[in-house]
Design a protein around this motif. Structure first.
Motif, PDB file in Angstrom:
ATOM      1  N   GLN A 147       0.828  -1.198   0.000  1.00  0.00           N
ATOM      2  CA  GLN A 147       0.000   0.000   0.000  1.00  0.00           C
ATOM      3  C   GLN A 147       0.865   1.251   0.000  1.00  0.00           C
ATOM      4  N   SER A 148       0.226   2.392  -0.275  1.00  0.00           N
ATOM      5  CA  SER A 148       0.894   3.685  -0.241  1.00  0.00           C
ATOM      6  C   SER A 148       0.585   4.422   1.055  1.00  0.00           C
ATOM      7  N   TRP A 149       0.264   3.671   2.081  1.00  0.00           N
ATOM      8  CA  TRP A 149       0.003   4.185   3.423  1.00  0.00           C
ATOM      9  C   TRP A 149       1.173   3.830   4.330  1.00  0.00           C
ATOM     10  N   PRO A 150       1.214   4.432   5.536  1.00  0.00           N
ATOM     11  CA  PRO A 150       2.216   4.007   6.518  1.00  0.00           C
ATOM     12  C   PRO A 150       1.980   2.559   6.934  1.00  0.00           C
ATOM     13  N   ILE A 239      -8.427  21.564   6.816  1.00  0.00           N
ATOM     14  CA  ILE A 239      -7.082  21.384   6.278  1.00  0.00           C
ATOM     15  C   ILE A 239      -6.712  19.909   6.416  1.00  0.00           C
ATOM     16  N   VAL A 240      -5.748  19.479   5.605  1.00  0.00           N
ATOM     17  CA  VAL A 240      -5.219  18.120   5.710  1.00  0.00           C
ATOM     18  C   VAL A 240      -3.729  18.223   6.004  1.00  0.00           C
ATOM     19  N   MET A 241      -3.262  17.373   6.899  1.00  0.00           N
ATOM     20  CA  MET A 241      -1.878  17.435   7.364  1.00  0.00           C
ATOM     21  C   MET A 241      -1.285  16.025   7.297  1.00  0.00           C
ATOM     22  N   PHE A 242      -0.332  15.831   6.389  1.00  0.00           N
ATOM     23  CA  PHE A 242       0.289  14.511   6.274  1.00  0.00           C
ATOM     24  C   PHE A 242       1.612  14.621   5.535  1.00  0.00           C
ATOM     25  N   SER A 243       2.456  13.633   5.746  1.00  0.00           N
ATOM     26  CA  SER A 243       3.722  13.557   5.036  1.00  0.00           C
ATOM     27  C   SER A 243       3.528  12.797   3.735  1.00  0.00           C
ATOM     28  N   ARG A 244       3.978  13.364   2.644  1.00  0.00           N
ATOM     29  CA  ARG A 244       3.826  12.697   1.348  1.00  0.00           C
ATOM     30  C   ARG A 244       4.787  11.531   1.195  1.00  0.00           C
ATOM     31  N   LYS A 245       5.715  11.380   2.149  1.00  0.00           N
ATOM     32  CA  LYS A 245       6.560  10.193   2.169  1.00  0.00           C
ATOM     33  C   LYS A 245       5.803   9.010   2.774  1.00  0.00           C
ATOM     34  N   LEU A 246       4.845   9.303   3.658  1.00  0.00           N
ATOM     35  CA  LEU A 246       4.055   8.247   4.288  1.00  0.00           C
ATOM     36  C   LEU A 246       2.810   7.908   3.472  1.00  0.00           C
TER      37      LEU A 246
END
Length: 333
Positions: A147-150, A239-246
């Motif tokens: 997956q593309s999730w953590p 707003i959305v807050m997340f790391s695009r690496k995760l």
């Protein structure tokens, strides 16, 4: 008979005994008998969202119906922007006539259509909104698919971002925070309360998400998925807050993501996100309703979850058209 020698071969034969689904072996005849009253239905078009993934009785019935000429349509059940990796390896596209997607697409087997499950969010009415709702989604403890999730312990990175965000809020805003999360084994709600003893938590079982929405002055999503889409559809400053690496969004959406970031809708840094909340809290609608913000949201919604006012006519026309083509196809044989 070839002798089983390698450890891998031994494991495979052991795993087959333990892991082979009983639905397709010991219980198959029993399930097929349970389906006897619906096996002969003259279904032509079959629509589903998730039963083709998680409902074994449905899948056994579906296979029989498709064998008799029925056509399967899989409607997307949730989401935001498409991820880089499809965790089901596009299984839906391999088994369906068409995939009914929320997003614009160039794939002939995909068809963008109004997601009817979002209509409830569009009609949501707010009731004395004053809270700052933070929506979190835990990762599962044990990975079950690519997956593309953590994965697993990477949940700590997102949770730490939430904590940093909360700690940087102005005191009057801090008191308004409500943390909402599911529990996949890490119980971040308990961790949150342990760290912020004077704040409130709502889990996914104790309250309905839309009830929390109705009381929210602003919403912060800690991951880019369905609740974010619903908050935007409900027209609540979000707003959305997340790391695009995760969370790895497909590169096709890069332009949209840049627009969201430019207009303070997307943040990767929790301090920058909380600074924005501190700045707009007294009148978040001024930022949310501004032309630039609304243009970015309109661009996003047209691409990712376009909602038509005449959705009922849109769906009716789609079904009528597919039924016509199915009947036309059958007449050629």
């Amino acid at each position: 008979n070839k002798e089983i020698v390698s450890d891998f071969e031994k494991y495979i034969f052991f795993a087959l005994q333990m892991d082979f689904p009983t639905s397709y072996f010991e219980d198959f005849d029993k399930i097929d008998k349970q389906n006897s009253s619906i096996n002969n239905l003259k279904k032509k078009l079959i629509f589903t969202m998730i039963s083709h993934v998680s409902n074994e009785r449905f899948k056994i019935w579906l296979a029989k119906m498709l064998g008799k000429g029925s056509k399967l349509f899989v409607a997307e059940h949730g989401g935001f922007l498409k991820y880089k990796i499809n965790g089901f390896f596009e299984h839906e596209l391999k088994i369906c006539e068409k995939s009914l997607t929320w997003q614009k697409t160039g794939n002939k087997k995909e068809f963008q259509i109004t997601p009817v499950q979002l209509l409830k969010a569009k009609k949501l009415k707010q009731n004395n909104p004053g809270s700052l709702l933070i929506i979190n989604c835990e990762t599962v403890k044990y990975p079950v698919k690519i997956q593309s999730w953590p994965y697993a312990e990477q949940y700590k990175l997102g949770f730490n971002s939430v904590c940093n965000f909360v700690e940087n809020l102005n005191s009057e805003i801090y008191k308004k925070v409500i943390y909402r999360s599911n529990n996949f084994g890490y119980n971040t709600s308990s961790q949150f309360i342990s760290k912020f003893k004077d704040l409130k938590c709502n889990d996914t079982f104790s309250t309905k998400m839309h009830d929390d929405f109705s009381k929210s002055k602003m919403i912060i999503c800690n991951y880019p998925d369905t609740p974010l889409t619903e908050a935007i559809i409900a027209d609540i400053p979000t707003i959305v807050m997340f790391s695009r690496k995760l969370y790895q969004i497909s590169e096709i959406a890069n332009e949209i993501l840049l627009d969201l970031k430019k207009n303070n809708i997307l943040f990767e840094n929790p301090i920058e996100a909380s600074n924005h909340i501190n700045q707009v809290w007294n009148n978040p609608r001024e930022w949310w309703d501004s032309k630039n913000t609304q243009d970015a949201l309109k661009k996003l919604s047209n691409y990712a979850f376009k909602m038509r006012d005449d959705w009922d006519i849109e769906w009716s026309n789609f079904i009528t058209n597919e039924r016509y083509h199915l009947n036309k196809y059958r007449k050629t044989f």
